[in-house]
Design an enzyme around this catalytic site. Structure first.
Site, short mmCIF file in Angstrom:
data_model
loop_
_atom_site.label_atom_id
_atom_site.label_comp_id
_atom_site.label_asym_id
_atom_site.label_seq_id
_atom_site.Cartn_x
_atom_site.Cartn_y
_atom_site.Cartn_z
N LYS A 286 0.65 -1.30 0.12
CA LYS A 286 0.05 -0.05 0.03
C LYS A 286 0.87 1.36 0.00
O LYS A 286 2.08 1.29 0.56
CB LYS A 286 -0.86 -0.09 1.29
CG LYS A 286 -2.09 -1.06 0.99
CD LYS A 286 -3.13 -0.92 1.70
CE LYS A 286 -4.27 -2.12 1.30
NZ LYS A 286 -5.46 -1.96 2.10
N ARG B 231 -3.83 -10.30 4.21
CA ARG B 231 -4.00 -10.24 2.85
C ARG B 231 -3.01 -9.62 2.10
O ARG B 231 -2.52 -8.59 2.31
CB ARG B 231 -5.35 -9.41 2.61
CG ARG B 231 -5.86 -9.31 1.07
CD ARG B 231 -7.07 -8.54 0.96
NE ARG B 231 -7.60 -8.73 -0.49
CZ ARG B 231 -7.20 -7.88 -1.37
NH1 ARG B 231 -6.35 -7.00 -0.97
NH2 ARG B 231 -7.53 -7.96 -2.63
#
Length: 351
Positions: A296, A331
């Site tokens: 991210k 995840r």
């Protein structure tokens, strides 16, 4: 209960391995989400507007506080299997983006056969769950049609389920959920926490599937423009508490639910960091906890501006920080590397 009168419990003093077992046996710690980790203390938090009133108690003192009994029970109770997957150790959800515009892989697996082959490789690398998505939800992403999303994901879901994989469908649309579940998916992963489509609660309730409820402030096209919170970790907790009520009313038991705080979804870096630091709060809801931090953008912003493909080290650091706070599922895009990191972490933690 209004947020102004709600209390929260954040487990602290987390112990692992022999120390956790010995502390629980001595009555000076409680299992964290059923163990094997334990927590020896906790912060009792009361909200006062945007300010927190925090009291710190040892585990024994927490047991003596009547007001904390439900929270303590929820935070210490063992989590049931999630979609049949026993949560006795950290589990890995591997990401398969069947999209041409993913932030993380730039459409590398947009072709059906490549996506299927990638999913099978992720299982070989150590993935416990495969999360298949056909619509990018990166900041600024535009929606795709239902027909296009169906065409992207259903054949991939069917092939991976046929091969024996535990498949999750990453979608916010009830029609996609219904088709993917019929094709063999056993988990729904919804960035809107089953609030974005009026039929999604009904579809999941009737299917018996497990579900990941993610927090997102706003929607992908605009979520990063002006996100605002009084207290991001506690606001997200309250959102999850409300979704638990909605799910119960629809017939979805809490044993089928995992929560994902949605790092990067309608959150600036201070919000992300506050949520990551307070992840243990969410054990007070009594459900499994999933964390998605892989590649991210906040990692690059906090480091040296690295592109998504060069954020592995930061992804692992953030994931392990979550595991240390009791997260049951991570995840990730880089499954093999995450599996290796978890193997070493577990060997040390359980010694």
């Amino acid at each position: 209960m209004p947020a102004s009168s709600r209390i929260y419990l954040k487990p602290t003093g987390v112990l692992t391995g022999t120390a956790a077992a010995n502390a629980c046996a001595a009555g000076i710690a409680a299992p964290l989400a059923g163990g094997p980790a334990a927590f020896s203390a906790g912060e009792l938090i009361r909200r006062n507007g945007s300010a927190r009133e925090v009291s710190v108690f040892g585990a024994s003192a927490l047991r003596a506080e009547a007001a904390t009994a439900p929270l303590l029970s929820a935070a210490s109770s063992r989590r049931p299997p999630f979609a049949g997957l026993v949560l006795d150790r950290p589990r890995i959800m591997g990401v398969i983006n069947v999209t041409p515009d993913s932030f993380s892989d730039g459409g590398r697996y947009a072709e059906r056969e490549k996506a299927i082959a990638h999913g099978l490789a992720l299982v070989d690398a150590g993935a416990d769950i495969l999360d298949v998505g056909g619509e990018s939800t990166r900041p600024g992403a535009a929606p795709v049609s239902i027909a296009e999303e169906l065409d992207r994901v259903v054949p991939v879901v069917a092939a991976l389920a046929e091969a024996g994989a535990l498949v999750s469908i990453d979608t916010r649309h009830a029609a996609i959920m219904r088709a993917a579940l019929a094709a063999g998916a056993r988990i729904v992963n919804d960035v809107t926490a089953l609030a974005g489509d009026p039929d999604s609660l009904r579809v999941v309730a009737r299917s018996g599937a497990a579900v990941v409820l993610m927090h997102m402030q706003g929607e992908p096209r605009t979520m990063q423009q002006e996100p605002s919170y009084a207290d991001a970790p506690l606001d997200i907790y309250d959102f999850f508490a409300e979704r638990l009520v909605a799910c119960a009313a629809a017939g979805i038991d809490s044993s089928r639910i995992a929560f994902d705080p949605g790092i990067g979804f309608g959150k600036r870096d201070p919000h992300n960091l506050a949520v990551l630091a307070d992840l243990a709060l969410y054990h007070g809801l009594g459900c499994a906890l999933l964390l998605g931090v892989s590649r991210k953008s906040f990692i690059g912003r906090l480091s040296r501006g690295e592109d998504a493909s060069d954020r592995l080290a930061g992804s692992l650091a953030a994931a392990l920080s979550g595991i240390e706070r009791g997260v049951q599922i991570v995840r990730v895009h880089d499954v093999a590397e995450t599996a290796q990191a978890l193997a070493i972490w577990r060997a040390i933690a359980e010694s």
